[in-house]
Design an enzyme around this catalytic site. Structure first.
Site, PDB file in Angstrom:
ATOM      1  CG  ASP A 190      -2.120  -0.870   1.098  1.00  0.00           C
ATOM      2  OD1 ASP A 190      -2.154  -1.686   0.156  1.00  0.00           O
ATOM      3  OD2 ASP A 190      -3.023  -0.770   1.942  1.00  0.00           O
ATOM      4  CG  HIS A 345       2.244  -0.063   4.522  1.00  0.00           C
ATOM      5  ND1 HIS A 345       1.888  -1.014   5.464  1.00  0.00           N
ATOM      6  CD2 HIS A 345       1.153   0.725   4.338  1.00  0.00           C
ATOM      7  CE1 HIS A 345       0.627  -0.807   5.840  1.00  0.00           C
ATOM      8  NE2 HIS A 345       0.160   0.236   5.176  1.00  0.00           N
TER       9      HIS A 345
END
Length: 385
Positions: A190, A345
């Protein structure tokens, strides 16, 4: 070695001969994904009857059919297939899974599907300068020569009736079964792309792993080359909105939809593709309620969350804690008979975690796959749309 003009052979009606030539030319074949999705193909402002295929995150088109549509000439030998236009040409060497553009050699994966030799659509863009667009929300692939008059959206609107009729035919179709020992896993990243995306891709390449990147539109605009690389290398592109600001994204169902649309436009501008895959900021619960889902998912988007949270954003210096947590969660999920969907991430700290995770999971027999557009979504609401 006798040279063969494929188009002349086709015109003489030698269908069986041509199919035999193409089958031979495609050996050795690329190992195919467990599923391949057929997609309608447009050329300039018209739909064609040709079917493209999405295979392991890469778009392919049938060599013979597309060459006729684009007025390219296919000739050569069974060992070296020559694809030529008025100004440019490329030599495809199926046995070596390479292509020769002048003196430059580059990898080129091909395979056979229903008797058709399939080539990556990116070859047409890189060698012959055709425009390539993919809108996964429809879905449709469009090739342009520069003579088109319609925008992609206008083309889709004009063709919507035919595309809707064809939608039922573009579902995933089964291909070669995976070995029983295969253990798929979805790695997702992400908040990118960032200055660290290329390093993440380098690590993934070292372990022959693919991942799905849920990206912010602002990051896409800042790092377009990283986006182009991840798409070209077979990773999947997903959307994460524009702002990542709770009060802005979740201001209303309309604001959430608008951010995803803007994000998709940024993706298209950077890499020439669109996607239906979305992940909302902070995950879909508790903010992405029924009214939001009805608004956004009715536009063709598919909502994905996760079932393994690495918390790499929280423990940025305790790398071993993140590694242990990820591996323990994956073990639990696997015992439940569920495919792990791992949240990580796109950040510097993850670079210290990812190699150990990939090394361990590879040794345990996991295969790192991308989330396909037509896969049943995994989200906190159990919304399968």
């Amino acid at each position: 070695m006798k040279r063969i003009d494929w188009q002349r052979t086709w015109k003489r009606g030698g269908l069986l001969t041509l199919m035999a030539i193409m089958l031979l030319a495609a050996v050795p074949q690329m190992t195919k994904a467990a599923t391949v999705r057929e997609l309608p193909l447009g050329y300039n402002d018209e739909l064609t009857g040709i079917k493209a295929e999405m295979n392991a995150g890469t778009l392919y088109v049938p060599l013979r059919e597309i060459s006729q549509q684009l007025h390219l000439k296919v000739s050569g030998t069974t060992e070296k297939i020559v694809l030529a236009g008025s100004k440019h040409s490329v030599v495809i060497v199926p046995s070596e899974q390479t292509a020769l553009n002048g003196k430059k050699s580059m990898p080129l994966k091909t395979y056979v599907s229903a008797g058709r030799t399939m080539i990556p659509v990116s070859l047409l863009k890189g060698t012959f300068n055709f425009g390539i667009a993919y809108d996964a929300t429809v879905p449709v692939v469009r090739i342009t020569s520069g003579k088109q008059k319609l925008s992609l959206q206008s083309f889709v609107d004009q063709s919507r009736a035919a595309l809707n009729n064809d939608r039922g035919k573009t579902e995933e179709k089964p291909q070669t079964e995976k070995p029983a020992s295969s253990k798929p896993i979805y790695l997702t990243f992400d908040d990118g792309p960032t200055a660290h995306t290329n390093e993440l891709l380098d690590i993934l390449d070292q372990y022959d792993a693919k991942a799905t990147f849920f990206m912010l539109g602002t990051g896409i605009a800042s790092y377009p080359k990283a986006v182009q690389r991840l798409v070209k290398s077979g990773n999947a592109a997903g959307l994460h909105g524009m702002t990542h600001v709770k009060n802005k994204f979740y201001a209303s169902p309309a604001s959430a939809l608008e951010e995803m649309k803007q994000d998709n436009e940024a993706l298209y501008k950077a890499a020439g593709v669109k996607t239906a895959l979305i992940r909302t900021p902070y995950g879909s619960k508790p903010y992405f309620t029924q009214s939001y889902r009805d608004k956004v998912l009715s536009a063709g988007f598919r909502l994905w969350d996760w079932n393994v949270d690495s918390e790499d954003w929280k423990y940025k210096t305790d790398h071993q804690k993140v590694i242990r947590s990820v591996l323990d969660q994956i073990e639990t999920i696997e015992k439940q008979g569920t495919v792990p969907v791992v949240l990580m991430h796109d950040q510097k700290a993850t670079l210290q975690v990812l190699p150990e995770v990939l090394k361990t999971l590879s040794a345990e027999g996991f295969t790192f796959e991308v989330i396909e557009q037509g896969a049943t979504p995994v989200n906190f609401w159990h919304d399968k749309r």
